[in-house]
Design a protein around this motif. Structure first.
Motif: not given
Lengths: 161, 180
Positions: A45-46, A48, A58-59, A62-63, A66, A85-89, A91, B33, B35, B135, B137
């Motif tokens: 997401l950083v 994209q 960096d993120l 971490d991911l 995870q 998905v439940s955290r970051y959509n 996307f 967006p 969630p 979430g 980022y």
């Protein structure tokens, strides 16, 4: 020349296989392959336009950690994807699921293709009609005047377009 | 009419192009967006920056709405945002909770000593786990959580006087209407 091309292709192929290397303690090769496959389906997401597998953000690190921990905990690929998905959509998924918000994404290209086909068919039909009419008129004229010379080329589909 | 068709097509393509350019200008391409909107905020239990022996959890913050601002002393945009928070923190009408994200607490303390501390409470998420649950980022990110612990609004990127006026204030005002 051929050899240069081959070298170039191999270089490109090599680029694709490049990914960030974390010192993650995989139990075996199969697990590592599964990890690489999974993180390649997830978006960072950083930055994209990069996947999670080859991002140096960096993120992303971490991911990746995870994802690795969840794999160790026995979670399936789908569970891990759902977690993100439940955290970051949705996307984060490079292969978005078919759902209300992604219809345009999935069917948009086909809609444009259908629109294009419709326009082409209409133009061709119209052209065919005009062509047929011009021929008919010309045939009549030739018969009426009984003249062999034709001034303009009657069969010119480009004429009225 | 049919002679005009290619020209009309051309005009449509140009219109699409101009629309795309304007869209790019007015929309943040990095914006995704969340969630979490209208969903309960994730569980967390984090130590306090100024007293690491104490922790604060999601439950502790229930009862009154709060703004959760995710920041870090390493984050350049947070530095841009900081004076805005200093100026507006007391005017929000809700508590401002800071989440020091993926940061060294000592550096964060120095950073706050230098630029001022706009926060009512600061939590430390050193390994970034709570941030992932939220979430997050790209710091700074700001979440508006209501008294029931439900996320009502999220802003990604720095808060500015303009977007506070346009988005955050209406979101806070909305909060008062939903709850009795």
């Amino acid at each position: 020349m051929k050899r240069a091309l081959l070298v170039f292709i191999l270089l490109i192929a090599g680029l694709h296989a490049a990914f960030a290397i974390d010192p993650l303690p995989f139990t075996d090769r199969a697990e590592e392959v599964r990890f690489q496959n999974l993180t390649r389906q997830l978006r960072c997401l950083v930055c994209q336009n990069q996947d999670l597998a080859d991002s140096e953000a960096d993120l992303a690190k971490d991911l990746r950690r995870q994802v690795f921990q969840m794999m160790q905990a026995g979670k399936t690929d789908d569970e891990i994807k759902q977690y993100l998905v439940s955290r970051y959509n949705i996307f984060v998924l490079y292969d978005p699921p078919l759902q209300a918000g992604t219809w345009l994404l999935w069917f948009g290209p086909f809609a444009f293709l259908a629109l294009g086909a419709f326009i082409v068919v209409r133009i061709l039909r119209k052209r065919q009609d005009q062509w047929g009419q011009t021929r008919l008129i010309n045939a009549n004229e030739t018969a009426n005047h009984n003249s062999g010379s034709i001034e303009s080329d009657p069969i010119d589909p480009e004429e009225d377009w | 009419m049919s002679r005009l068709l290619p020209f009309i097509g051309f005009v449509l393509v140009v219109a699409l192009l101009i629309f795309g350019l304007r869209w790019n200008r007015t929309h943040d391409m990095n914006w995704v967006p969340s969630p979490l909107i209208d969903k309960p905020a994730p569980e967390f239990t984090l130590p306090l920056l100024y007293d690491s022996t104490k922790t604060v959890s999601r439950q502790d913050l229930l009862g009154q709405p709060y703004l959760l601002n995710v920041f870090g002393s390493w984050c350049v945009t947070c530095q841009d945002e900081h004076p805005v928070l200093m100026a507006h923190a007391k005017k929000f009408g809700v508590r401002l909770i800071g989440m020091d994200w993926k940061d060294d607490p000592d550096t964060a303390k120095r950073w706050l000593a230098q630029f001022g501390n706009p926060y009512d409470t600061i939590l430390v998420d050193a390994d970034g786990k709570a941030g992932i649950d939220f979430g997050v980022y790209g710091a700074p990110e700001t979440f508006l959580v209501d008294a029931q612990g439900v996320v009502r609004y999220k802003h990604i990127g720095n808060l500015t006087p303009e977007n506070i006026e346009r988005e955050l204030k209406p979101a806070i005002a909305q909060l008062g209407k939903v709850q009795p």
